[in-house]
Write a protein that holds these residues in place. Structure first.
Motif, PDB file in Angstrom:
ATOM      1  N   MET A   1       0.847  -1.187   0.000  1.00 21.32           N
ATOM      2  CA  MET A   1       0.000   0.000   0.000  1.00 21.32           C
ATOM      3  C   MET A   1       0.887   1.242   0.000  1.00 21.32           C
ATOM      4  O   MET A   1       1.695   1.435   0.914  1.00 21.32           O
ATOM      5  N   THR A   2       0.762   2.066  -1.019  1.00 23.63           N
ATOM      6  CA  THR A   2       1.592   3.258  -1.150  1.00 23.63           C
ATOM      7  C   THR A   2       1.008   4.392  -0.316  1.00 23.63           C
ATOM      8  O   THR A   2      -0.198   4.643  -0.334  1.00 23.63           O
ATOM      9  N   LEU A   3       1.890   5.087   0.412  1.00 29.15           N
ATOM     10  CA  LEU A   3       1.460   6.227   1.209  1.00 29.15           C
ATOM     11  C   LEU A   3       1.780   7.526   0.486  1.00 29.15           C
ATOM     12  O   LEU A   3       2.794   7.628  -0.219  1.00 29.15           O
ATOM     13  N   ALA A   4       0.930   8.529   0.699  1.00 28.92           N
ATOM     14  CA  ALA A   4       1.212   9.858   0.168  1.00 28.92           C
ATOM     15  C   ALA A   4       2.372  10.474   0.942  1.00 28.92           C
ATOM     16  O   ALA A   4       2.685  10.060   2.064  1.00 28.92           O
ATOM     17  N   VAL A  10       4.328  12.378   8.263  1.00 27.96           N
ATOM     18  CA  VAL A  10       3.677  12.272   9.566  1.00 27.96           C
ATOM     19  C   VAL A  10       4.096  10.987  10.262  1.00 27.96           C
ATOM     20  O   VAL A  10       4.432  10.980  11.458  1.00 27.96           O
ATOM     21  N   LEU A  11       4.108   9.881   9.534  1.00 27.32           N
ATOM     22  CA  LEU A  11       4.471   8.591  10.129  1.00 27.32           C
ATOM     23  C   LEU A  11       5.911   8.612  10.634  1.00 27.32           C
ATOM     24  O   LEU A  11       6.197   8.138  11.740  1.00 27.32           O
ATOM     25  N   ASP A  49      -6.188   8.159   9.045  1.00 30.14           N
ATOM     26  CA  ASP A  49      -5.981   7.363   7.829  1.00 30.14           C
ATOM     27  C   ASP A  49      -4.863   6.340   8.030  1.00 30.14           C
ATOM     28  O   ASP A  49      -4.972   5.180   7.597  1.00 30.14           O
ATOM     29  N   LEU A  50      -3.771   6.761   8.686  1.00 30.78           N
ATOM     30  CA  LEU A  50      -2.658   5.845   8.948  1.00 30.78           C
ATOM     31  C   LEU A  50      -3.086   4.724   9.893  1.00 30.78           C
ATOM     32  O   LEU A  50      -2.618   3.581   9.775  1.00 30.78           O
TER      33      LEU A  50
END
Length: 348
Positions: A1-4, A10-11, A49-50
């Protein structure tokens, strides 16, 4: 799953805060530390969302978020910023290992202590196993009538010795001839290869073997063919560092981890598996199906040493929130320093 990009920033901020404090991270903390200029609502939405994607979890309704094992896997693979060891520090590490002399056990013990001291985690160093190390030379000494001391030197400075009782008398000259024959035929083979060849040769009809050959092989069989893989030395340092970790304040969890560190069979299996990597590897609990539940919440950072054919492995075991940017370069540096010393001192 690709994150923006916003999500990875943020992560990363949350993970680094959690590594530093061991506390759940709230949106206000992220907003203050992050390079992103987001409103409180936007920050909360991103964190939600995360969480939905499995990278964060919320231990309590009113608490902030903490990163999951999945988040740490992404962090190590894609977001980690290393803090490399300086040339001066590398030289100092090599010098301290060199001071231990030629005995490999002392060198590995010092390496373990250094890894723990520099990483502030539990350090493990697995010594070479005799069966996979090359035969350098064998010598025999006459201790008394029909009583022989056999000494086998392997690559890396490993020494196997055994006292053998013979049925027939031999002289010192005989023993020199036996050793010369064996060294000329078996040097360069691994211990297990040499042992297998000796047994195969002895299974041939002795009439086909010269007397010297037969006697030398017979003595070698008595001295070494009965040996199995020696119990490999496993050096462990830094167990008390666990007392400083928030994850192990629970007495039951601490007992579980201490029991794990005392189970040699499981640790050896885990460390042997990490030797398959050509470089530093980071294993996080879900990546280690053989590790079972006792490894939950833990990471293992390992690097093999010894060159093209690994002889052992340097490892660190610690909580998921280890300071990977510091620990990975430490493990890498000390494993490479050991490889350099073993190559310089013991390789043919």
């Amino acid at each position: 799953m690709t994150l923006a990009q916003r999500e990875t920033d943020v992560l990363s901020t949350i993970i680094e805060s959690y590594i530093s404090t061991a506390l759940p991270v709230g949106s206000r903390t992220v907003a203050n530390a992050s390079r992103l200029k987001l409103s409180a609502a936007s920050m909360r939405n991103t964190m939600a969302d995360l969480t939905d994607k499995g990278y964060l979890e919320q231990p309590h309704t009113s608490a902030g978020r903490i990163p999951t094992a999945k988040a740490f896997r992404l962090y190590v693979d894609s977001l980690l910023r290393m803090r490399p060891i300086s040339r001066e520090e590398r030289s100092s590490i090599l010098a301290r290992l060199t001071l231990q002399g030629l005995e490999i056990s002392k060198m590995l013990q010092q390496a373990t202590a250094m890894v723990s001291s520099l990483s502030h985690e539990v350090a493990l160093v697995l010594a070479p196993g005799g069966n996979d190390v090359r035969w350098r030379r064998v010598d025999f000494s006459l201790l008394a009538d029909r009583l022989i001391l056999a000494v086998l030197v392997l690559d890396g400075g490993m020494v196997h010795s055994r006292v053998v009782q013979l049925d027939e008398q031999v002289t010192t000259d005989d023993l020199i001839h036996f050793a010369n024959y064996l060294n000329s035929h078996y040097t360069g083979l691994s211990f297990s290869e040499a042992r297998s060849r000796i047994l195969r040769e002895l299974h041939r009809t002795e009439a086909h073997l010269e007397k010297l050959c037969a006697r030398a092989l017979g003595l070698a069989r008595l001295a070494f063919s009965g040996e199995t893989e020696e119990e490999r030395q496993l050096f462990v340092e830094g167990t008390l560092t666990m007392l400083d970790k928030a994850e192990f304040t629970d007495a039951a969890r601490m007992r579980e981890l201490l029991a794990l560190l005392d189970e040699r069979t499981r640790l050896l299996k885990l460390l042997d598996n990490t030797m398959r990597s050509a470089d530093v590897s980071v294993s996080i609990a879900p990546d280690m199906p053989e590790a079972e539940d006792s490894f939950a919440g833990l990471s293992v950072i390992s690097a093999p040493y010894g060159g093209d054919v690994p002889l052992g492995v340097v490892s660190v075991i610690g909580p998921l929130r280890m300071d990977y940017g510091t620990v990975v370069p430490v493990v890498d540096c000390i494993s490479k320093s050991l490889s350099t010393l073993l190559k310089d001192r013991f390789s043919a």
